[in-house]
Structures are given as structure tokens and as C-alpha cells.
Design a protein around this motif. Structure first.
Motif, mmCIF file in Angstrom:
data_model
loop_
_atom_site.group_PDB
_atom_site.id
_atom_site.type_symbol
_atom_site.label_atom_id
_atom_site.label_comp_id
_atom_site.label_asym_id
_atom_site.label_seq_id
_atom_site.Cartn_x
_atom_site.Cartn_y
_atom_site.Cartn_z
ATOM 1 N N ILE A 8 4.176 -25.991 78.461
ATOM 2 C CA ILE A 8 3.842 -25.568 79.821
ATOM 3 C C ILE A 8 4.832 -24.514 80.313
ATOM 4 O O ILE A 8 6.045 -24.694 80.207
ATOM 5 C CB ILE A 8 3.844 -26.778 80.766
ATOM 6 N N THR A 9 4.294 -23.429 80.857
ATOM 7 C CA THR A 9 5.094 -22.352 81.426
ATOM 8 C C THR A 9 4.839 -22.278 82.926
ATOM 9 O O THR A 9 3.854 -22.845 83.428
ATOM 10 C CB THR A 9 4.734 -21.004 80.787
ATOM 11 N N ALA A 25 -0.973 -39.821 82.048
ATOM 12 C CA ALA A 25 -0.181 -39.228 80.972
ATOM 13 C C ALA A 25 0.478 -37.964 81.527
ATOM 14 O O ALA A 25 -0.215 -36.987 81.850
ATOM 15 C CB ALA A 25 -1.070 -38.899 79.779
ATOM 16 N N VAL A 26 1.823 -37.976 81.629
ATOM 17 C CA VAL A 26 2.532 -36.959 82.403
ATOM 18 C C VAL A 26 3.607 -36.279 81.545
ATOM 19 O O VAL A 26 4.541 -36.950 81.085
ATOM 20 C CB VAL A 26 3.192 -37.579 83.642
ATOM 21 N N PRO A 27 3.529 -34.969 81.345
ATOM 22 C CA PRO A 27 4.652 -34.257 80.713
ATOM 23 C C PRO A 27 5.884 -34.325 81.603
ATOM 24 O O PRO A 27 5.785 -34.345 82.838
ATOM 25 C CB PRO A 27 4.135 -32.814 80.596
ATOM 26 N N HIS A 30 4.436 -30.708 76.812
ATOM 27 C CA HIS A 30 3.122 -30.622 76.176
ATOM 28 C C HIS A 30 3.130 -29.576 75.053
ATOM 29 O O HIS A 30 2.158 -28.884 74.808
ATOM 30 C CB HIS A 30 2.068 -30.273 77.242
ATOM 31 N N GLU A 31 4.260 -29.481 74.377
ATOM 32 C CA GLU A 31 4.426 -28.480 73.337
ATOM 33 C C GLU A 31 3.984 -28.995 71.969
ATOM 34 O O GLU A 31 3.766 -30.196 71.787
ATOM 35 C CB GLU A 31 5.890 -28.033 73.259
ATOM 36 N N ALA A 54 15.563 -35.303 70.480
ATOM 37 C CA ALA A 54 16.214 -34.983 71.756
ATOM 38 C C ALA A 54 15.186 -34.821 72.870
ATOM 39 O O ALA A 54 15.417 -35.239 74.012
ATOM 40 C CB ALA A 54 17.055 -33.721 71.605
ATOM 41 N N ARG A 55 14.050 -34.230 72.561
ATOM 42 C CA ARG A 55 13.025 -34.033 73.591
ATOM 43 C C ARG A 55 12.362 -35.351 73.980
ATOM 44 O O ARG A 55 12.010 -35.555 75.148
ATOM 45 C CB ARG A 55 11.993 -33.013 73.111
ATOM 46 N N ILE A 56 12.169 -36.232 73.017
ATOM 47 C CA ILE A 56 11.645 -37.561 73.346
ATOM 48 C C ILE A 56 12.624 -38.293 74.260
ATOM 49 O O ILE A 56 12.230 -38.906 75.264
ATOM 50 C CB ILE A 56 11.377 -38.363 72.064
ATOM 51 N N GLN A 57 13.900 -38.228 73.942
ATOM 52 C CA GLN A 57 14.913 -38.884 74.765
ATOM 53 C C GLN A 57 14.943 -38.298 76.175
ATOM 54 O O GLN A 57 14.991 -39.038 77.170
ATOM 55 C CB GLN A 57 16.291 -38.753 74.126
ATOM 56 N N ARG A 58 14.915 -36.966 76.258
ATOM 57 C CA ARG A 58 14.954 -36.325 77.572
ATOM 58 C C ARG A 58 13.706 -36.650 78.385
ATOM 59 O O ARG A 58 13.792 -36.919 79.597
ATOM 60 C CB ARG A 58 15.086 -34.805 77.402
ATOM 61 N N THR A 59 12.556 -36.653 77.760
ATOM 62 C CA THR A 59 11.319 -37.024 78.441
ATOM 63 C C THR A 59 11.402 -38.438 78.992
ATOM 64 O O THR A 59 11.027 -38.701 80.147
ATOM 65 C CB THR A 59 10.128 -36.914 77.472
#
Length: 312
Positions: free
Chosen positions: A45-46, A80-82, A110-111, A123-128
């Protein structure tokens, strides 16, 4: 098992209809999943994606109208939320949670994670997880994606590492299982029986594939086909005693004529006694307690065999 490496890494035998049971003797499980990600490219998402007219309508008028419909029918949904949407609309996501809806993870932005290395995806899973927990005060139980790299309408993507990383991160379920019409276990390692629960998803019960192709306003969109599909599937799954799930996008379903069709479908569901309206997390909790992998996972050795010239 779903989306198998080399077509199959293990074979699972599903529960037959007579073996499935739902809480309090209910006949059928009914789930609504609301996808809050706008369409985007493989990078995720941009600012341009969230500033589009469809995205603005989806997070405002469309979402307002859909939530009012869910409230009147007392149907709890899984949103379901990015993570980037949760940050940008924290108050709205927090309100959905306090209203009794489930907030599940839909990736960091949503990448297409199949393009990331394992450490970056971890890292992205953890940050999410951290962002959604901070916004709602509750750790997300589920993760939604689809293994369709490069398709901006596919609901994200997975990599070869995704399922193991979700297990490591403590997720209770994966929301887009394609291998069965009832909850089932996604096996990441045959020898150790390492698994994560997958909940059913099918494209023909996802509104975007009927309401966005062709684009609305052309007069060619097909909302009637969506609800004919849903009614026929609900009736069949109710008869069998299994599970029905519907995926909705506020920017698509939130128009009055389409919500009217959704209400007609909910009216039909109401006439069926013994339906359990459950969030995805509630469905997953019940399934893992009633049918734990330790006793109900039925695996057989892979039927796949390599041969000269095989693409595997």
C-alpha cells in the motif's frame, strides 16, 4: 494439504460431515470476513493507493453502511487489516474492536512477501503484530494472505517461509486456506507434524471478483451472481453441517443496491435455524479444541514423485 510444494508434501483426509460438530449443537458455522486493504501493487500500500476515491469511500461511507448492516443483523465479523491501515485509521479500527468485531492481520502493507528474505519477512510479521496489538489492546489471532504474487487483488501473498514464521510468531490460524471447505491443518513439516490451522476461503464467495470486474459504473458488474453463489453454497453447507464464509470489501459492497442484496442474503440465513455466526478467531478456537491436530490430523506419505524433466 493446501498449496503444496511439488503439488503435495503430504495428503490429509478431511473430516466427513457426520464427524463435524459446532458449539451448543449448532448446525453450521457462518463467517464474514471484511477486507480493509485497498488494491495495491506488489510493493504494498502506498499513499496514492489510500487516496484513491475507492479507498476513501471504502474507509468512510462504504464501511459505515456495511457496519450498520452487520449491527442490525447482530453478525460479528473478522476485519482483515494491514498494519499501515491500522496506523492510519487507529480510532476506526479500535472502534470496530470495541463493537465486538475481530481485528486480524492482513500483512504489514499488503505486500508480496515472496520477494523478501526470511529475516525481513519475520521482522514485518513482528511489526504488524505489534501495531495491531497497540491499536486494539489485543494480539491478533489470525493472518490473511493469498499465494498469488503480482496480483494486486489476491489479498497479499505468501512465501515458502510464511507458514513457519506465523507458527513461530504464535498465530492461531491462517485465514485463506484453499484445500477444504472446512477448517483444516496446513502442514509445514511432514515428519514433525508441524501445523497451523487454515480456515476456508474461495474466490467465488469474495465480492470483489463479482463487483469490480468489470469496473462498477459500466453496468456490467455482477452482484446478482455473487449472492446466487452464496445462497446456494450456504444451503449446501447447512445441509451438510459444515462451514460457510463470505469475504466483503467496503468499497465494493457498500453501495445501497448491493447492501440490499446482502441484507436479502442475511434474511435467508436467518430463516435457517442453528447457524453459528462466528468470528474467524472463535471458529479457530472451537476447531483446535474439538479437533486438535494431535488426534485428528490424518496424514499419508506424499504421492508426488520426481521424474526426469520434472519442473520440480
Amino acid at each position: 494439504m493446501p498449496w503444496k510444494d511439488r503439488y503435495t508434501i503430504s495428503d490429509e483426509r478431511s473430516l466427513i460431515d457426520s464427524e463435524i460438530r459446532w458449539p451448543d449443537g449448532q448446525r453450521c458455522c457462518f463467517r464474514v470476513v471484511v477486507d480493509l486493504s485497498p488494491p495495491c501493487g506488489p510493493d504494498g500500500i502506498t499513499p496514492r493507493d489510500v487516496a484513491s476515491p475507492d479507498a476513501y469511500f471504502g474507509m468512510h461511507g462504504g464501511l459505515d453502511s456495511l457496519c450498520e448492516t452487520l449491527r442490525r443483523y447482530t453478525i460479528p465479523a473478522t476485519f482483515a487489516v494491514p498494519a499501515v491501515i491500522a496506523e492510519a485509521h487507529a480510532d476506526r479500527i479500535r472502534t470496530l474492536h470495541t463493537q465486538g468485531h475481530e481485528i486480524a492481520a492482513h500483512g504489514f502493507k499488503h505486500e508480496d512477501v515472496s520477494r523478501l528474505d526470511r529475516d525481513e519477512e519475520r521482522a514485518r510479521i513482528q511489526r504488524t503484530t505489534e501495531i495491531l496489538t497497540a491499536v486494539t489492546g489485543e494480539r491478533p489471532a489470525g493472518w490473511f494472505s493469498l499465494p498469488r504474487p503480482g496480483d494486486k487483488f489476491a489479498g497479499g501473498s505468501i512465501s515458502d517461509a510464511t507458514m513457519d514464521l506465523l507458527i513461530d510468531a504464535g498465530y492461531a490460524y491462517f485465514g485463506n486456506g484453499l484445500a477444504d471447505d472446512a477448517p483444516h491443518y496446513w502442514v509445514t513439516d511432514f515428519a514433525s507434524r508441524r501445523t497451523i490451522l487454515a480456515l476456508p476461503y474461495y474466490y467465488h464467495f469474495d465480492d470483489q471478483f463479482f463487483l469490480m470486474f468489470p469496473k462498477k459504473g459500466t453496468g456490467l458488474e455482477n452482484p446478482g451472481g455473487l449472492f446466487r453463489n452464496c445462497r446456494a453454497e450456504l444451503d449446501a453447507q447447512y445441509k451438510r453441517g459444515r462451514q460457510f464464509s463470505l469475504t466483503l470489501h467496503p468499497h465494493g459492497i457498500g453501495w445501497p443496491s448491493r447492501l440490499h442484496m446482502l441484507e436479502q442474503f442475511f434474511d435467508h440465513a436467518r430463516r435457517l435455524p442453528g447457524i453459528w455466526y462466528a468470528t474467524s478467531a472463535a471458529c479457530a478456537r472451537h476447531w483446535t479444541r474439538a479437533f486438535p491436530a494431535s488426534t485428528h490430523l490424518k496424514l499419508e506419505a506424499s504421492i508426488w514423485r520426481d521424474y526426469p524433466g520434472s519442473l520440480s
